[in-house]
Write a protein that holds these residues in place. Structure first.
Motif, mmCIF file in Angstrom:
data_model
loop_
_atom_site.group_PDB
_atom_site.id
_atom_site.type_symbol
_atom_site.label_atom_id
_atom_site.label_comp_id
_atom_site.label_asym_id
_atom_site.label_seq_id
_atom_site.Cartn_x
_atom_site.Cartn_y
_atom_site.Cartn_z
ATOM 1 N N LYS A 156 0.839 -1.198 0.000
ATOM 2 C CA LYS A 156 0.000 0.000 0.000
ATOM 3 C C LYS A 156 0.874 1.249 0.000
ATOM 4 O O LYS A 156 0.659 2.168 -0.801
ATOM 5 N N ALA A 157 1.877 1.284 0.878
ATOM 6 C CA ALA A 157 2.747 2.454 0.975
ATOM 7 C C ALA A 157 3.506 2.673 -0.332
ATOM 8 O O ALA A 157 3.735 3.798 -0.745
ATOM 9 N N ARG A 159 2.448 1.791 -3.419
ATOM 10 C CA ARG A 159 1.522 2.347 -4.430
ATOM 11 C C ARG A 159 1.307 3.839 -4.169
ATOM 12 O O ARG A 159 1.249 4.644 -5.101
ATOM 13 N N ASP A 160 1.202 4.210 -2.878
ATOM 14 C CA ASP A 160 1.061 5.621 -2.514
ATOM 15 C C ASP A 160 2.294 6.405 -2.969
ATOM 16 O O ASP A 160 2.182 7.467 -3.561
ATOM 17 N N ARG A 163 2.494 6.902 -6.697
ATOM 18 C CA ARG A 163 1.579 7.947 -7.132
ATOM 19 C C ARG A 163 2.179 9.331 -6.874
ATOM 20 O O ARG A 163 2.141 10.221 -7.730
ATOM 21 N N LEU A 164 2.789 9.492 -5.698
ATOM 22 C CA LEU A 164 3.423 10.774 -5.357
ATOM 23 C C LEU A 164 4.567 11.091 -6.314
ATOM 24 O O LEU A 164 4.739 12.232 -6.729
#
Lengths: 376, 197
Positions: A156-157, A159-160, A163-164
């Motif tokens: 999850k981190a 993918r975050d 995106r950033l």
């Protein structure tokens, strides 16, 4: 750990089928395309919460149906308790029940522990690093329940973070997610590193025994990081940030690592013969099974899909000899005529047999082995 | 459009309310009669028109400065940062915390397109930069999820250079529970966060 019963309702091509495996060896027999692998897959799903083959969740439900369910009754030797495990699929969603109570994936896992061995596994040493990372992750998930939560948070981190990176977000924002990646990533790296370190000597020994004559095997966890500490990963994430910003993805961390096998100093995926590959994978599965038995203090269930078509007679017997020495329960599929199975498997105890035909499962029958067979 | 169908459709927009529940609610409202309906409608309109953000802590309130911020018995040295008003209420229920709050109204969630500017971080910084403010310690009580954790880390990196003592709320075993029944992930976390006696 013993699987007492597994029931599939509208799962894949089964309308309603029940598998009642025996104490040691059970065989699901029938021609190809009848649902044998689907049955193995259903049992595997209870253990791993993911299908054997990558597939959309909707495809697990029998066509034309709204829901599908897999129920399993499992006896735990350690506690002497019998647990009812159930997965209910509805559209894209999934519910997990343990003893009729809805639970999270983390609490569901461990209810049934199984190791699978399918023809796809024979590609493990040759194929993409992703398959080998998945092997490590599955092995660790069985051994340590928190590994799943860590891996999920890491994913999850990341993918975050990706995106950033694509949005050219501020360094402050990226640093916040880097810290989480470093924390969870370091746990994953250490767990994988320790596992490979523990497994390697056993694997080498096992491989030498199977190979005859076997080349020198070396096994290592090939990491993009020298050190597996939180600080080391954090430093690399920070250092790689400019590159990562250009690529829009994260270039360092456990998701980039590999499990490397070397034969006489050369990469197995480039050098090894077909026979050596098979010996290697067979050794790897056996060691995984042994290690898991040690961790759980009871043998996991071994699911074998169509192995005798992939392994030669001698290796098949070696596999079964080892499995029997662990006293574990084995469920296998085979296209062979049932009366040939004891000879093929070198099996000396009774065998439970169910015939699979067009999505139906015949009642269990005992197949007694008349006289002791020659030991392998 | 059929008024009943419209009501069901509107009620169905509530989180966690599906068509079945929306239908049940709609019939309930109809059975209660017009006085109840007028009461309900008025309550909804009044709440949406009158309730806004507290000027200081961003809590929801119908006055300029909320009851908590206005309470002089509160400890002005302590500031607790939470994601949602519901979290503030949960902490208030404990009656153990006597400091003040700041409500972010969300957490940084890149995959959902929520950045620091979309939550009340600027307001927090502005508030802490004021000359006459008395806060010594900032407690980051965002959720232990990836987003909550990242939000806490983000705020920590902004506040530490400003000279604030920044702390993170602990996570671990729920009180009054048996370890036997606690999920594996929480137990693992509690072991990591153990303290010396």
């Amino acid at each position: 750990m013993r699987l007492l019963q597994a029931q599939f309702t509208d799962f894949r091509n089964f309308v309603d089928a029940t598998v009642t495996p025996g104490e040691s060896l059970s065989a699901l027999v029938g021609p190809n395309g009848q649902g044998k692998t689907n049955a193995i897959e259903a049992i595997y799903m209870v253990a791993a919460l993911r299908p054997l083959r990558a597939v959309q969740r909707r495809a697990l439900i029998r066509s034309g149906c709204q829901n599908a369910a897999i129920k399993a009754q499992v006896h735990h030797e350690q506690t002497g308790l019998v647990h009812d495990l159930e997965i209910v699929f509805r559209g894209k969603t999934r519910r997990l029940l343990r003893d009729a109570k809805e639970v999270s994936a983390i609490d569901f896992l461990g209810g049934l522990v199984a190791v699978s061995f399918t023809p796809d596994d024979l590609q493990l040493a040759k194929g993409s690093p992703e398959a080998r990372r998945r092997f490590l992750d599955r092995a660790l998930l069985n051994a340590r329940p928190t590994y799943l939560r860590r891996a999920l948070r890491y994913g999850k981190a990341m993918r975050d973070r990706n995106r950033l990176l694509q949005q050219q977000a501020s360094d402050e924002e990226l640093t916040a997610f880097d810290s989480i990646l470093a924390e969870e990533g370091s746990y994953i790296l250490r767990a994988r590193g320790e596992y490979v370190h523990r497994l390697a000597p056993k694997l080498i020994e096992r491989f030498q025994a199977i190979g005859q004559p076997a080349p020198n095997l070396a096994v290592r966890y090939a990491s993009s990081l020298g050190e597996h500490t939180v600080e080391a990963l954090m430093d690399r994430l920070t250092a790689n940030r400019p590159v990562d910003r250009r690529r829009g993805s994260t270039s360092v961390g456990p998701h980039r690592d590999d499990l490397v096998f070397e034969l006489d100093g050369a990469l197995a995926k480039e050098r090894a013969s077909q026979g050596q590959h098979r010996a290697l994978i067979l050794a790897l599965k056996l060691v995984e099974l042994e290690d898991l038995t040690e961790t759980l203090q009871e043998p996991p269930i071994l699911l074998l899909d169509d192995m005798s078509s992939e392994l030669d007679a001698a290796r098949t017997r070696q596999l079964f000899h080892c499995v029997q020495s662990l006293q574990g329960q084995v469920i296998l599929t085979s296209t062979h005529q049932p009366e040939h199975l004891p000879t093929i498997l070198g099996h000396r105890r009774e065998l439970v047999l169910q015939r699979v035909h067009a999505g139906t499962m015949s009642p269990a029958e005992q197949l007694f082995v008349p006289q002791p067979l020659e030991s392998p | 459009m059929d008024p009943l169908a419209r009501l069901i459709q509107v009620l169905g927009r509530f989180p966690g309310v599906g068509e079945k529940t929306a239908t049940r609610l709609a019939f309930f409202i109809l059975r209660q009669g017009s006085e109840f309906a007028r009461d309900l409608a008025q309550a909804v309109v009044e709440a949406t028109e009158k309730v806004g953000y507290c000027r200081r802590c961003q809590n929801l309130t119908d006055i300029e400065v909320c009851m908590i911020c206005a309470d002089t018995r509160r400890d002005p040295n302590l500031l607790c940062v939470v994601e949602q008003v519901q979290d503030l209420r949960a902490i208030e229920r404990s009656r153990e915390y006597r400091g003040t709050y700041h409500v972010l109204h969300g957490a940084i969630a890149p995959l959902d397109g929520v950045g620091p500017d979309d939550i009340k971080v600027k307001e927090l910084l502005a508030r802490l930069s004021q000359e006459n403010q008395e806060v010594q310690e900032v407690i980051l009580a965002t959720n232990p999820s990836v987003e909550g954790e990242a939000t806490a880390l983000y705020i920590q990196r902004l506040l530490s250079p400003m000279g604030f003592k920044v702390s993170r709320i602990a996570s671990g075993l729920p009180m009054g529970s048996d370890i036997e029944y606690v999920d594996a992930a929480t137990i693992a976390q509690a072991l990591v966060g153990r303290r010396l006696l």
